[in-house]
Scaffold this motif. Structure first.
Motif: not given
Length: 336
Positions: A300-312
């Motif tokens: 699938x076409x996905x973003x990492x958003x809100x981040x791979x480090x977002x609250x863990x």
């Protein structure tokens, strides 16, 4: 984890409780500085009643239009009679004002006040520029609970801007960054205005951007506008300024607290219990089709958003383990 779900079930039982804060009671009596809007009210009529102006009421309450809804609550400037033990600081703290504002409005030559003296208590002005309203998290809580909204809210979307990142923020350019995002969204993406309803900043401030009564635009299903509109009709989008992929920006404690608090007060306001269905990460949705894939993003076409480090992390397990418990705890704290 079991303790979390027990707490969550207990919280659901409390959702029916009134979440709006009680009217402020002053040290010197029951003079109210919160006005509950009634049928037929206008800003002009309220301003006349309280000896102020439409512009002052709008600035004190973060209003970008003259529209009032029944049940909406407004900060208004009451008259206050000083009693023994009062100080300007105490009065200002109780009435959403400041000592300099009270001194200037009442033509005082010093901070000395006398028992029986009557003071007009002006309200603090919120930082506003065009449609944007910039607030502290406490100001946002009051603003949200005082307002009434006509759109049903079913889910909160968490995003990160990626760009602008922390390097773009200089501590005072909140409106400049928002205007830059708006110009990109309007001129490049062809959206009506800035996409997100709310934006949080590294210093802990939060801005209302796109009116909350207006659904967000963009974010999902670029190739299928009908699906996008369905997904976003009951959504409220939050952009958190920063690059929160691992190795990117280290989230400040101030922004971390604001992100949790904003999610908590939104959940309280709109009767949502934190879950993957109500507080959703952009990463869990196919960017082109709008399909909710959660952790099954392969192919699938996905973003990492809100981040791979977002609250863990940006997985559903990370949200359940690291983010939702913080939001639930903040909701319980705010109810005390």
């Amino acid at each position: 984890m079991r303790k979390f779900w027990v707490s969550l079930l207990c919280f659901i039982l409390l959702l029916a409780m009134n979440v709006a804060p009680a009217s402020v009671s002053a040290a010197g009596g029951d003079f109210r500085n919160i006005y509950d809007v009634k049928a037929g009210d206008t800003l002009w009529g309220v301003s006349v009643k309280y000896g102020t102006t439409v512009e002052e009421i709008k600035a004190s309450n973060g209003l970008v239009s003259d529209l009032l809804l029944v049940g909406q609550r407004l900060w208004v400037p009451p008259m206050y009679e000083v009693v023994a033990g009062d100080t300007l600081w105490k009065i200002a703290a109780a009435y959403n004002s400041t000592v300099p504002l009270i001194v200037t409005t009442n033509g005082l030559s010093s901070d000395l006040i006398m028992v029986g003296q009557k003071l007009k208590i002006p309200q603090k002005r919120l930082a506003m520029q065009g449609q944007y309203i910039l607030m502290t998290r406490d100001e946002f809580k009051d603003w949200l609970f005082h307002n009434r909204f006509t759109r049903k809210m079913g889910k909160i979307q968490e995003h990160h801007t990626y760009q602008p990142s922390y390097k773009s923020f200089n501590g005072s350019n909140h409106f400049g960054l928002l205007k830059g995002m708006e110009e990109y969204h309007v001129h490049e993406m062809k959206w009506k205005t800035i996409s997100q309803n709310l934006t949080t900043f590294p210093d802990g401030k939060v801005a209302v951007c796109r009116p909350i009564n207006m659904a967000p635009e963009g974010s999902f299903a670029f190739q299928n506008p009908a699906v996008r509109d369905e997904i976003e009709s009951d959504s409220l989008t939050i952009e958190n300024v920063g690059n929160f992929d691992q190795g990117g920006d280290g989230m400040t404690e101030a922004q971390r607290e604001t992100i949790v608090t904003v999610a908590a007060v939104l959940s309280m306001k709109f009767g949502l219990a934190p879950s993957v269905d109500t507080i959703t990460y952009h990463h869990w949705w196919d960017m082109n089709t709008g399909e909710r894939v959660l952790d099954n993003s392969s192919g699938h076409s996905v973003k990492t958003c809100p981040g791979t480090g977002f609250f863990g992390g940006n997985s559903t397990e990370s949200a359940r383990t690291n983010f939702y418990p913080l939001v639930l705890r903040k909701m319980q704290e705010l109810r005390q």
